[in-house]
Design an enzyme around this catalytic site. Structure first.
Site, PDB file in Angstrom:
ATOM      1  N   THR B  17      33.039  57.771 135.354  1.00  0.00           N
ATOM      2  CA  THR B  17      30.979  57.891 136.483  1.00  0.00           C
ATOM      3  C   THR B  17      30.680  58.120 135.091  1.00  0.00           C
ATOM      4  O   THR B  17      29.676  57.358 134.933  1.00  0.00           O
ATOM      5  CB  THR B  17      31.891  59.767 136.504  1.00  0.00           C
ATOM      6  OG1 THR B  17      33.431  59.391 137.102  1.00  0.00           O
ATOM      7  CG2 THR B  17      31.111  59.681 137.870  1.00  0.00           C
ATOM      8  N   LYS B 208      34.483  75.183 125.797  1.00  0.00           N
ATOM      9  CA  LYS B 208      33.169  75.723 125.570  1.00  0.00           C
ATOM     10  C   LYS B 208      32.766  76.816 125.298  1.00  0.00           C
ATOM     11  O   LYS B 208      31.538  76.935 124.358  1.00  0.00           O
ATOM     12  CB  LYS B 208      32.712  75.286 127.627  1.00  0.00           C
ATOM     13  CG  LYS B 208      32.949  74.515 127.962  1.00  0.00           C
ATOM     14  CD  LYS B 208      32.526  74.304 129.842  1.00  0.00           C
ATOM     15  CE  LYS B 208      32.483  72.828 129.656  1.00  0.00           C
ATOM     16  NZ  LYS B 208      32.003  72.395 131.995  1.00  0.00           N
TER      17      LYS B 208
END
Lengths: 438, 438
Positions: B17, B208
């Site tokens: 994607t 993260k």
């Protein structure tokens, strides 16, 4: 270990609040900055307007202070300009560049009026020009627009970029008080200057809109291109009208691409507007700033923080200083200005916006039809109409029409409102405000 | 005009994607990007896992698709890695660097596990390594931390960096529904994966947190250093307890500097926490992400936007691609990793936090004293206590004690709660949650 290279020479122009914060942070963080840059920074001089003022609180060698800025800029690798205004700041920056120095500045007025010639000079002399602190203080916004979104296409930037007016409008929203008493309160609290004209009339925000538009749309937009309306026309009943709509009033700097019959242009404008409480900008309270960016790929982004103050502004200045110093160490050049798109700036009449209009009208049949006809004559489509009948102080019924339009050109919308005011059935146009962010 | 220089060769690894969005945006904006970079970008290959899939929708020459990524990375100036995971991504990135290519990646798992060796390789080969898309999708956050705040000192970063869990917690907050039915709803709406483990258990957020901690504190923090608790322990009554406190529950990635007796350390952790509704992070709804940064000079900043999706992630990738391409054109190198501060990472027990504890207790005298004693035995100071007596389904009175502590070490707080659960007077510890952002 090799012998350390000579320090990078930093000259500061301006010994005010921001200059003081920059000096202090440079000294306190000297070791950290050296690690991050790969070279030590050395303050070689601080140009001040008047000699002799006691600045021992800064902890710098008193011999660094000079009133000869013209000489100082010739012996620095990096010049930090914090004087503000057009001259002598511009002349000093150009002179610094001629002598090979990169420049960091917080000077929004100068960038907005004459950024093009500064960028041209920087390119000519192969030096960097950074000015993150000129818009929205501590908030990293220019670098994200210029670098992070460099591979994207920005459609719109909407900023709350003036803390004073946001403080005032927020306080009016909270207390229901009028504009002038709120400005006085802001002055007493230190959120507004003794002469609040630059803030209240939107001059400050307009300069920032010019800088944001130039960067976002790779074009040249200067202050005079920016349509400017301040908050002096905003009264308690506008705030009330916004609340009744589930909105709040903000002074917005709006920069957007607009498709016209002649191609794409830029609308750059500063004016108060209603925004829905559900919009992220609505929750920006007190003197905080925020910039909302709508990009093709990234979608909606918002950047929030303190827009003014010595330390916040100094943080932005130092971020630029480190970036400029790094390119001195590693070679190359930071990204310069790009104006290749060269989009034209549209007039305010060509801007596409929505209006909220409150009318005090006669309470009789045919009034709504007359009002609606005026809108349709200007091809303005109405989104919602609300009619309220209230009893006034004398016991007489008074009718209020509250109309929100669909998007139309500002020219059509303002012409409609002008003509509405002339209708016999309309006693008064009680509030007119643009609606944004929906 | 001089003869234009040869285009910069871009190799894409991964045809999913994000890869599709990157390809489309590269082609659609080719002329703009050339203007911004000063050189044309040319896609020289797209490495995909399987040949033969129809990708005609992307509008690229079918001959560009290859299954031989190892070969592709040897003939590019810039390699964009969008495969994800540790291998073969790491091997391909290192191989690309050996062949002189700069690398742009969105690979949070790899950066968080082994960022150090990638940075070392980049420095060794004199190439750039950029990875803005690895944290918070479209939101420019790594560049602001690394560049804009390079002259400041960051004290704390608190991020909502996982859209799935924020969607789930927000929906629980709005509907009062339980966790598992809400996760199912999120799956049905496409906000959660069929296997939601990586999101729900906090693995994604922990990676993260490692990346953010490393950049913010100029140290090396990897995933295994990050304390991780997901949202599976969060029930409807925790959400209700938060609402009763004027709070909302968010899964937070927290990176902060903590002063200990042995000097400054880093606390890096992911866990659900209550935050006050007045905190800017509280208004981050649905699947949006936001990162709140507290810096010495800048004060409080927040960065808000979409944390995932093809186009938002591609926007971040392309921003990096332009930056890397610019340094190819102008010379020099982008800022690399800096880990000079080399701060130690603390255990969760050393983290300083606040607890909200709800207890179902006997309705008799002496209970509060017994509970309060447990807190004081661990030197935990209580900020507020609220006692409620309600009648349960059987008509018997039930007492609830709701306690919010002052800041203390997590070790002391969790030991206190463990012992509270053992008290005779305590029927049940009904909710325990950390409180942040006040």
């Amino acid at each position: 270990m090799t012998t350390p290279a000579a320090p990078l020479r930093v000259a500061l122009l301006g010994g005010g609040t921001v200059g003081g914060s920059v000096t202090r942070m440079l000294l306190e963080q000297a070791d950290d900055l050296e690690q991050r840059i790969g070279r030590r920074l050395e303050i070689v001089g601080i140009a001040v307007r008047r000699a002799g003022r006691d600045r021992s609180d800064l902890g710098v060698d008193p011999s660094l202070f000079t009133t000869d800025a013209q000489e100082l800029v010739t012996r620095a690798d990096i010049v930090v300009e914090l004087i503000g205004g057009i001259e002598p700041a511009r002349g000093l920056i150009l002179r610094a560049m001629e002598h090979g120095a990169s420049v960091v500045t917080a000077n929004k007025a100068l960038l907005a009026e004459d950024g093009a010639s500064l960028h041209t000079a920087a390119a000519e002399h192969g030096v960097d020009l950074y000015y993150e602190a000129s818009v929205a203080g501590a908030i990293p916004i220019l670098r994200p627009i210029r670098d992070s979104l460099a591979g994207d296409s920005i459609n719109r930037v909407i900023g709350i970029v003036n803390g004073t007016t946001n403080f005032v409008l927020d306080a009016m929203d909270t207390t229901g008080a009028g504009l002038f008493e709120t400005v006085e309160r802001a002055q007493a609290l230190g959120y507004a200057e003794a002469d609040p004209t630059a803030d209240v009339e939107g001059f400050d925000a307009a300069a920032k809109a010019a800088i944001l538009s130039s960067l976002a749309f790779h074009s040249r937009v200067s202050t005079e291109d920016v349509h400017r309306e301040g908050i002096t026309g905003v009264g308690a009943r506008d705030i009330q009208a916004a609340q009744d709509m589930g909105c709040t009033v903000k002074l917005l700097a709006i920069c957007e691409k607009v498709a016209t019959a002649d191609g794409t242009g830029i609308s750059a404008r500063v004016h108060p507007a209603m925004i829905p409480l559900t919009h992220p900008l609505a929750s920006v309270r007190e003197a905080y700033n925020a910039v909302f960016v709508e990009a093709e790929g990234a979608g909606d982004l918002m950047f929030y923080g303190q827009g003014a103050g010595g330390d916040p502004t100094a943080s932005a200045v130092l971020g630029d200083l480190v970036a400029v110093a790094r390119t001195r160490v590693t070679g190359g050049r930071g990204p310069g200005a790009s104006s290749y798109a060269n989009l034209p700036v549209l007039s305010m009449g060509q801007a596409v916006t929505r209006y909220h209009v409150s009318l005090d009208v006669e309470d009789r049949s045919g009034v709504l039809a007359a009002v609606a006809t005026k809108f349709s004559e200007h091809d303005v489509s109405i989104e919602t109409v609300r009619q309220q009948v209230v009893t006034d102080d004398d016991g007489a019924p008074r009718a209020t029409l509250i109309i929100v339009t669909h998007a139309a050109t500002d020219a059509a919308l303002s012409a409609t409102v002008d003509e509405l005011a002339q209708l016999d059935a309309v006693n008064e146009v009680t509030s007119v405000m643009r609606v944004e962010g929906s």
